[in-house]
Write an enzyme that holds these catalytic residues in place. Structure first.
Site: not given
Ligand code: HSE
Length: 436
Positions: A13, A105, A187, A190, A205, A302
């Site tokens: 993605t 990450k 969506g 997950e 993070k 995203g």
């Protein structure tokens, strides 16, 4: 115009977003940088699937070493995720003198030290803006904009999925499981949501941010982590009544005893900026000695927002290449010479305010037994709410406290949960009134 050459490993993605952004804004980016940016190769195990964007078939390969061994490629973009072979590919790229951009990450949280050291030793740049906060320039802000500051504290909403779930639970009064299923069917979450809802992604993070703000490395397992799957609609309703919103917060505070680092659901005042970051957005609040309060907000995930962060790293490196320099901004904010490991404060020594929800039989004297144990453990009660009357049944009793020590709270709750009229385990949520 001089050109730099990119090799992309991982055409999922975010990789697709990077290609799309280069297709759409490549000329604009080159114009701004004064250097051409060309995507020369893309490696992925699946090069057949359509990504819905135009791609020159000649650049596709299933062999990442076609990128690593290509002497013309200046920057390797690692967007495959996971530990291996991503780590090997990154280290191989560095060893061959290539600059690296990654959004990985999990890898940096665990092996960042080794990767950063390798990059510094080899004199190449490593960009990882996309690894924390998606499009939000939190890494650049800490490393560059706030370089003259001591960062006193950092608090952040760093996982969009859990923030979306908590926001919907708050706004729509729905249960965790219901909202999670809705988020999955749309969506937004997950199929296996563990990383997001149990705070694993957020802890990765936080570990990266800690290494930027406070030192060399921190062991992930030393950071206190608690997810959101145990938050009930009852707790959300009580938090509203008390004037708070619940957020999964990553918190880092500089204390004389060391760095206080923790990740857990947190009640914050409803009018705090972080309390108003809803949906799948991310945000960071930094308190600094000179800059004072700094707040950053944006899309933490995203395709296109993350691609934007990847391209910003590429642009920085391209500018350095144009000037014939590298390593101008080190991977961490602290100079590599003499940089020490992070000294974390033991979690049981932190002091914060608390929300407790007891389930207790509704009978005279119960409250005094609970408050007696709290008092004996140096915990001062701020407010009490009891809802409903249940003859012989348990009712929720909610208490908030002034600041208390975590180890005292744990001891008190263990004693309270053993009282015969207290049913089940007491719910605890930490409240941040002034740290964040
Ligand atoms: N899964 C993450 C989130 C995005 O929900 O914020 C990638 O880090």
């Amino acid at each position: 115009m001089k050109k730099i050459s990119l090799g992309l490993i991982g055409f999922g993605t975010i990789g697709t977003g990077v290609v799309k952004l280069l297709n759409e804004n490549g000329s604009l980016i080159s114009e701004r940088l004064g250097i051409g940016v060309q995507l020369s190769k893309i490696a992925d195990i699946d090069i057949k699937r359509s990504r819905g964007i135009p791609v020159d078939q000649g650049v596709l390969t299933t062999d990442a070493y076609e990128i690593l061994n290509d002497p013309h490629i200046d920057i390797v973009i690692e967007l495959m995720g996971g530990y291996e072979p991503a780590k090997t590919f990154i280290l191989e790229a560095i060893n061959r003198g290539k600059h690296v951009v990654t959004a990985n990450k999990a890898l940096l949280a665990l092996h960042g030290n080794e990767i950063f050291n390798a990059a510094v030793k080899k004199g190449v740049n490593i960009g990882f803006e996309a690894s924390v906060g998606g499009t939000i320039p939190i890494i650049k802000t800490i490393k560059e904009s706030l370089v003259a500051n001591k960062i006193r504290s950092l608090s952040g909403i760093v996982n969009g999925t859990s923030n979306l779930i908590l926001s919907k639970m708050t706004d729509e009064g729905k249960a965790f499981d219901v909202v999670l299923k809705e988020a999955q069917s749309l969506g937004f979450a997950e199929a296996d949501p563990t990383y997001d809802i149990e705070g694993i992604d957020a802890a990765h993070k936080l570990a990266i941010l800690l290494s930027l703000c406070f030192g060399k490395k921190v062991r992930l397992e030393d950071i206190y982590r608690e997810g959101i799957s145990h938050i009930s609609e009852q707790d959300i309703a009580f938090s509203k009544e008390l004037g708070y919103r619940i957020k999964l917060l990553a918190i880092a505070i500089e204390r004389p005893e060391g760095i206080e680092a923790r990740l857990h659901p947190t009640m914050i005042a409803f009018d705090h900026l972080l309390a108003n970051v809803n949906g799948n957005f991310n945000a960071f609040h930094l308190m600094c000695d000179a800059a004072d309060s700094v707040f950053l907000f944006g899309q933490g995930s995203g395709m296109m927002p993350t691609a934007s962060a990847v391209l910003s790293d590429i642009a920085d490196i391209a500018r350095d290449i144009r000037k014939g320099i590298a390593g101008r901004i080190p991977p961490r904010v602290l100079d590599e010479e003499g940089i020490g490991d992070i000294r974390l404060m033991p979690f049981d020594q932190i002091r914060t305010s608390y929300y407790f929800r007891f389930s207790a039989v509704d009978r005279p004297g119960v409250l005094s037994r609970i408050s007696g144990i709290l008092g004996a453990n140096d915990i001062s009660i701020k407010a009490v709410i009891q809802k409903g009357r249940g003859v012989g049944e348990s009712v929720p009793i909610v208490m908030t406290t002034y600041k208390a020590r975590e180890c005292d709270v744990r001891k008190a709750l263990a004693d309270i949960d053993r009282i015969d009229v207290v049913m089940g385990k007491t719910m605890l949520i930490r409240i941040e009134d002034d740290n964040c």
